[in-house]
Design an enzyme around this catalytic site. Structure first.
Site, PDB file in Angstrom:
ATOM      1  CE1 TYR A 123      -9.219   4.052   8.664  1.00 54.74           C
ATOM      2  CE2 TYR A 123      -9.378   6.416   9.024  1.00 54.74           C
ATOM      3  CZ  TYR A 123      -8.617   5.290   8.774  1.00 54.74           C
ATOM      4  OH  TYR A 123      -7.250   5.407   8.641  1.00 54.74           O
ATOM      5  CB  SER A 157      -5.940   7.676  11.523  1.00 52.53           C
ATOM      6  OG  SER A 157      -6.500   8.830  10.974  1.00 52.53           O
ATOM      7  CE  LYS A 214      -6.561   2.482  10.876  1.00 52.85           C
ATOM      8  NZ  LYS A 214      -5.444   1.594  10.626  1.00 52.85           N
ATOM      9  N   GLY A 226       0.820  -1.217   0.000  1.00 44.53           N
ATOM     10  CA  GLY A 226       0.000   0.000   0.000  1.00 44.53           C
ATOM     11  C   GLY A 226       0.853   1.267   0.000  1.00 44.53           C
ATOM     12  CE1 TYR A 227       1.626   7.944  -0.929  1.00 45.66           C
ATOM     13  CE2 TYR A 227       0.090   8.451   0.845  1.00 45.66           C
ATOM     14  CZ  TYR A 227       1.067   8.853  -0.049  1.00 45.66           C
ATOM     15  OH  TYR A 227       1.471  10.158  -0.068  1.00 45.66           O
ATOM     16  NE  ARG A 257      -8.821  17.748   7.281  1.00 44.06           N
ATOM     17  CZ  ARG A 257      -9.828  18.598   7.520  1.00 44.06           C
ATOM     18  NH1 ARG A 257      -9.595  19.810   7.994  1.00 44.06           N
ATOM     19  NH2 ARG A 257     -11.067  18.222   7.306  1.00 44.06           N
ATOM     20  CG  ASN A 261      -6.719   0.643  -1.815  1.00 43.28           C
ATOM     21  OD1 ASN A 261      -7.237   0.851  -2.915  1.00 43.28           O
ATOM     22  ND2 ASN A 261      -6.365   1.622  -0.998  1.00 43.28           N
ATOM     23  CB  THR A 278      -9.512   9.959  11.711  1.00 47.19           C
ATOM     24  OG1 THR A 278     -10.857  10.267  11.456  1.00 47.19           O
ATOM     25  CG2 THR A 278      -9.360   8.483  11.906  1.00 47.19           C
TER      26      THR A 278
HETATM   27  P1  NAD Z   1      -3.453   1.592   1.470  1.00 43.32           P
HETATM   28  O1  NAD Z   1      -4.843   1.167   1.182  1.00 43.32           O
HETATM   29  O2  NAD Z   1      -2.651   2.174   0.363  1.00 43.32           O
HETATM   30  O3  NAD Z   1      -2.632   0.364   2.071  1.00 43.32           O
HETATM   31  C1  NAD Z   1      -3.207  -0.626   2.894  1.00 43.32           C
HETATM   32  C2  NAD Z   1      -2.790  -1.976   2.349  1.00 43.32           C
HETATM   33  O4  NAD Z   1      -3.355  -2.986   3.176  1.00 43.32           O
HETATM   34  C3  NAD Z   1      -3.275  -2.216   0.914  1.00 43.32           C
HETATM   35  O5  NAD Z   1      -2.191  -2.630   0.121  1.00 43.32           O
HETATM   36  C4  NAD Z   1      -4.320  -3.313   1.067  1.00 43.32           C
HETATM   37  O6  NAD Z   1      -4.345  -4.157  -0.072  1.00 43.32           O
HETATM   38  C5  NAD Z   1      -3.856  -4.034   2.328  1.00 43.32           C
HETATM   39  N1  NAD Z   1      -4.900  -4.711   3.108  1.00 43.32           N
HETATM   40  C6  NAD Z   1      -6.090  -4.200   3.530  1.00 43.32           C
HETATM   41  N2  NAD Z   1      -6.751  -5.112   4.273  1.00 43.32           N
HETATM   42  C7  NAD Z   1      -5.954  -6.206   4.341  1.00 43.32           C
HETATM   43  C8  NAD Z   1      -6.066  -7.474   4.970  1.00 43.32           C
HETATM   44  N3  NAD Z   1      -7.162  -7.809   5.667  1.00 43.32           N
HETATM   45  N4  NAD Z   1      -5.069  -8.367   4.827  1.00 43.32           N
HETATM   46  C9  NAD Z   1      -3.961  -8.058   4.090  1.00 43.32           C
HETATM   47  N5  NAD Z   1      -3.795  -6.870   3.479  1.00 43.32           N
HETATM   48  C10 NAD Z   1      -4.777  -5.960   3.605  1.00 43.32           C
HETATM   49  O7  NAD Z   1      -3.516   2.582   2.694  1.00 43.32           O
HETATM   50  P2  NAD Z   1      -2.367   3.486   3.285  1.00 43.32           P
HETATM   51  O8  NAD Z   1      -2.659   4.892   2.944  1.00 43.32           O
HETATM   52  O9  NAD Z   1      -1.056   2.915   2.957  1.00 43.32           O
HETATM   53  O10 NAD Z   1      -2.657   3.332   4.826  1.00 43.32           O
HETATM   54  C11 NAD Z   1      -1.958   2.383   5.615  1.00 43.32           C
HETATM   55  C12 NAD Z   1      -2.529   2.410   7.019  1.00 43.32           C
HETATM   56  O11 NAD Z   1      -2.400   3.713   7.553  1.00 43.32           O
HETATM   57  C13 NAD Z   1      -4.012   2.066   7.087  1.00 43.32           C
HETATM   58  O12 NAD Z   1      -4.211   1.266   8.218  1.00 43.32           O
HETATM   59  C14 NAD Z   1      -4.688   3.409   7.258  1.00 43.32           C
HETATM   60  O13 NAD Z   1      -5.859   3.278   8.007  1.00 43.32           O
HETATM   61  C15 NAD Z   1      -3.638   4.196   8.028  1.00 43.32           C
HETATM   62  N6  NAD Z   1      -3.698   5.647   7.781  1.00 43.32           N
HETATM   63  C16 NAD Z   1      -3.530   6.134   6.521  1.00 43.32           C
HETATM   64  C17 NAD Z   1      -3.597   7.507   6.304  1.00 43.32           C
HETATM   65  C18 NAD Z   1      -3.432   8.081   4.926  1.00 43.32           C
HETATM   66  O14 NAD Z   1      -3.750   9.256   4.722  1.00 43.32           O
HETATM   67  N7  NAD Z   1      -2.930   7.355   3.945  1.00 43.32           N
HETATM   68  C19 NAD Z   1      -3.832   8.387   7.369  1.00 43.32           C
HETATM   69  C20 NAD Z   1      -3.962   7.854   8.637  1.00 43.32           C
HETATM   70  C21 NAD Z   1      -3.888   6.487   8.833  1.00 43.32           C
HETATM   71  C1  UD1 Z   2      -9.629  12.205   5.387  1.00 43.34           C
HETATM   72  C2  UD1 Z   2     -10.449  11.354   6.295  1.00 43.34           C
HETATM   73  C3  UD1 Z   2      -9.568  10.942   7.477  1.00 43.34           C
HETATM   74  C4  UD1 Z   2      -8.291  10.252   6.997  1.00 43.34           C
HETATM   75  C5  UD1 Z   2      -7.565  11.209   6.066  1.00 43.34           C
HETATM   76  C6  UD1 Z   2      -6.317  10.632   5.491  1.00 43.34           C
HETATM   77  C7  UD1 Z   2     -12.731  12.216   5.962  1.00 43.34           C
HETATM   78  C8  UD1 Z   2     -13.867  12.949   6.596  1.00 43.34           C
HETATM   79  N1  UD1 Z   2     -11.606  12.118   6.705  1.00 43.34           N
HETATM   80  O1  UD1 Z   2      -9.292  13.312   6.138  1.00 43.34           O
HETATM   81  O2  UD1 Z   2     -10.239  10.080   8.331  1.00 43.34           O
HETATM   82  O3  UD1 Z   2      -7.472   9.921   8.103  1.00 43.34           O
HETATM   83  O4  UD1 Z   2      -8.450  11.542   4.988  1.00 43.34           O
HETATM   84  O5  UD1 Z   2      -6.631   9.519   4.668  1.00 43.34           O
HETATM   85  O6  UD1 Z   2     -12.834  11.690   4.861  1.00 43.34           O
HETATM   86  N2  UD1 Z   2     -10.984  18.392   0.034  1.00 43.34           N
HETATM   87  C9  UD1 Z   2     -11.534  19.156  -0.973  1.00 43.34           C
HETATM   88  N3  UD1 Z   2     -11.792  18.542  -2.174  1.00 43.34           N
HETATM   89  C10 UD1 Z   2     -11.508  17.229  -2.421  1.00 43.34           C
HETATM   90  C11 UD1 Z   2     -10.933  16.456  -1.375  1.00 43.34           C
HETATM   91  C12 UD1 Z   2     -10.685  17.063  -0.153  1.00 43.34           C
HETATM   92  O7  UD1 Z   2     -11.811  20.331  -0.794  1.00 43.34           O
HETATM   93  O8  UD1 Z   2     -11.773  16.733  -3.523  1.00 43.34           O
HETATM   94  C13 UD1 Z   2     -10.656  19.061   1.314  1.00 43.34           C
HETATM   95  C14 UD1 Z   2     -11.342  18.453   2.522  1.00 43.34           C
HETATM   96  O9  UD1 Z   2     -12.595  19.044   2.733  1.00 43.34           O
HETATM   97  C15 UD1 Z   2     -10.327  18.778   3.618  1.00 43.34           C
HETATM   98  C16 UD1 Z   2      -8.969  18.720   2.897  1.00 43.34           C
HETATM   99  O10 UD1 Z   2      -9.266  18.891   1.518  1.00 43.34           O
HETATM  100  O11 UD1 Z   2     -10.505  20.077   4.087  1.00 43.34           O
HETATM  101  C17 UD1 Z   2      -8.240  17.405   3.071  1.00 43.34           C
HETATM  102  O12 UD1 Z   2      -9.112  16.337   2.732  1.00 43.34           O
HETATM  103  P1  UD1 Z   2      -8.623  14.814   2.751  1.00 43.34           P
HETATM  104  O13 UD1 Z   2      -7.388  14.676   1.935  1.00 43.34           O
HETATM  105  O14 UD1 Z   2      -9.793  13.974   2.380  1.00 43.34           O
HETATM  106  O15 UD1 Z   2      -8.180  14.578   4.257  1.00 43.34           O
HETATM  107  P2  UD1 Z   2      -9.013  14.726   5.631  1.00 43.34           P
HETATM  108  O16 UD1 Z   2     -10.277  15.426   5.417  1.00 43.34           O
HETATM  109  O17 UD1 Z   2      -8.104  15.285   6.647  1.00 43.34           O
END
Ligand code: NAD
Ligand code: UD1
Length: 338
Positions: A150, A126, A154, A12-13, A232, A37, A128
């Site tokens: 969600y 997160s 967490k 993942g990312y 943010r 994903n 969140t």
């Molecule tokens: P992502 O979706 O890119 O990566 C998650 C990976 O987990 C994916 O490759 C998916 O295929 C795999 N996966 C999901 N469920 C699974 C399972 N049951 N068994 C095995 N693999 C599984 O997401 P990400 O952005 O890399 O996020 C990683 C973690 O960080 C997540 O737990 C997410 O909740 C948390 N997080 C992400 C963000 C963000 O903005 N990216 C912010 C806060 C927290």
């Molecule tokens: C979202 C999730 C949060 C998660 C985080 C990182 C929601 C309510 N919250 O947060 O739980 O941890 O992503 O994955 O979804 N925006 C626009 N136009 C767009 C997209 C976003 O204006 O097309 C604005 C949003 O209103 C916000 C900011 O951009 O003000 C950031 O949005 P986003 O990247 O979705 O992050 P979060 O809202 O912080």
């Protein structure tokens, strides 16, 4: 002998960028991912950046037999648990899916770790989890009141980890609460490539810049923020990945549980993000103001001082670097991983 780390969700990312930093820090890496994903192609890109192959297994974390095999086959020094599902609207619609992939998967993983005597874990949480109740900036001891399924999934894992450490002091646990990770590896080889519907701001900015979307919908411009748009705490994904390596090193030396915010410690508005992105891509980004998105808060950002004090970690890469790296990834890979 290199220490071997299991990275769940390593395709993942966040997981893929973290694998690169682990390899650079001379760990061996094993990935488990169900590719719900992500795509296996990312694993070759990680190897290309690091100059070293990684071993990976396709499968679901809830598959206990698979985990048993994995832990019997490898001696893991620790686990970075990045696997999970993360879409707020999808979670509201399908809560069982969210509790299965976030909570049940974590339970199965912890149980198998415990059986195999592996007690070092860094968990992807997160910002969140704070919800509306907390005052700005969010500190780790701020009250938790997530207002989404969600966020609650967490928080439940965090609570479970606290209970575990209370009961058994052989655990070494780090909880990382990420704010808004954006950007991509500077090589342009790996980045964010979500399947299905995209919700976050940066992937939308990229799509408008590359012409796949005509304008960015800005969700609300009447918030009590300097320009009325949401604020943010964006931080570079490579800083997040480096935070994992530092957290792993820290918990390896100390038992118990530590919770850390990973953020820049300041916020940027949606319009500031648009302007920064325009600067790096050289294209005008048309915006369209639309209604607020349900569940959005006006503004939040981290107090990131604990991670600085304890890990010596700081988010070093600025806004222009975040946008430039996201743009390089997007323009080199307009269709993501093929
Ligand atoms: P992502 O979706 O890119 O990566 C998650 C990976 O987990 C994916 O490759 C998916 O295929 C795999 N996966 C999901 N469920 C699974 C399972 N049951 N068994 C095995 N693999 C599984 O997401 P990400 O952005 O890399 O996020 C990683 C973690 O960080 C997540 O737990 C997410 O909740 C948390 N997080 C992400 C963000 C963000 O903005 N990216 C912010 C806060 C927290
Ligand atoms: C979202 C999730 C949060 C998660 C985080 C990182 C929601 C309510 N919250 O947060 O739980 O941890 O992503 O994955 O979804 N925006 C626009 N136009 C767009 C997209 C976003 O204006 O097309 C604005 C949003 O209103 C916000 C900011 O951009 O003000 C950031 O949005 P986003 O990247 O979705 O992050 P979060 O809202 O912080």
């Amino acid at each position: 002998m290199r220490r071997k780390i299991l990275v769940t969700g390593g395709a993942g990312y966040i997981g893929s960028h973290t694998c690169v930093e682990l390899l650079a820090a001379d760990y061996d890496v094993v990935v488990i991912d169900n590719f719900s994903n992500s795509k296996p192609a990312v694993l070759d890109r990680i190897a290309a950046i690091a100059g070293r192959a990684i071993s990976w297994h396709e499968g679901d974390l809830r598959d206990r037999a698979l985990l048993q095999r994995l832990f019997s086959q490898h001696h893991f020094a620790g686990v970075l648990h990045c696997a999970g599902v993360k879409s707020i609207p999808e979670a509201q619609q399908f809560p069982l899916k969210y509790y299965q992939h976030n909570l049940e998967a974590s339970l199965t993983l912890l149980d198998v770790m415990s059986q195999h005597g592996v007690h070092k874990l860094v968990f992807s949480s997160s910002a969140t989890v704070y919800g509306e109740a907390a005052r700005l900036p969010y500190r780790e001891e701020s009250p938790l009141a997530p207002n989404t399924v969600y966020g609650r999934s967490k928080m439940m894992v965090e609570e479970l980890l606290h209970d575990l450490v209370q009961a058994d002091d052989s655990w070494h646990i780090g909880i990382l609460r990420y704010f808004n990770p954006v950007g991509a590896h500077p090589s342009g080889l790996i980045g964010e490539d979500p399947n299905g519907q995209v919700n976050n701001l940066m992937p939308h900015l990229c799509r408008v810049a590359i012409g796949r979307q005509d304008a960015l919908s800005v969700f609300g411009h009447d918030y009590p923020t300097p320009d009325g748009t949401g604020v943010r705490d964006y931080l570079h994904v490579v800083d997040v990945a480096e935070g994992h390596v530092k957290a792993l090193q820290h918990i390896s030396a100390e038992n118990g549980l530590i919770t850390l915010n990973l953020g820049m410690g300041r916020g940027y508005s949606v319009l500031e993000m648009v302007r920064a992105f325009e600067q790096v891509c050289g294209n005008h980004i048309p915006v369209r103001f639309v209604a607020r998105r349900q569940g959005d808060l006006a503004s939040y950002y981290a107090d990131a001082s604990r991670a600085a004090d304890i890990l010596g970690w700081r988010a070093k890469r600025g806004l222009l670097e975040m946008c430039a790296d996201a743009w390089r990834w997007q323009s080199n890979n307009p269709d993501g991983y093929l």
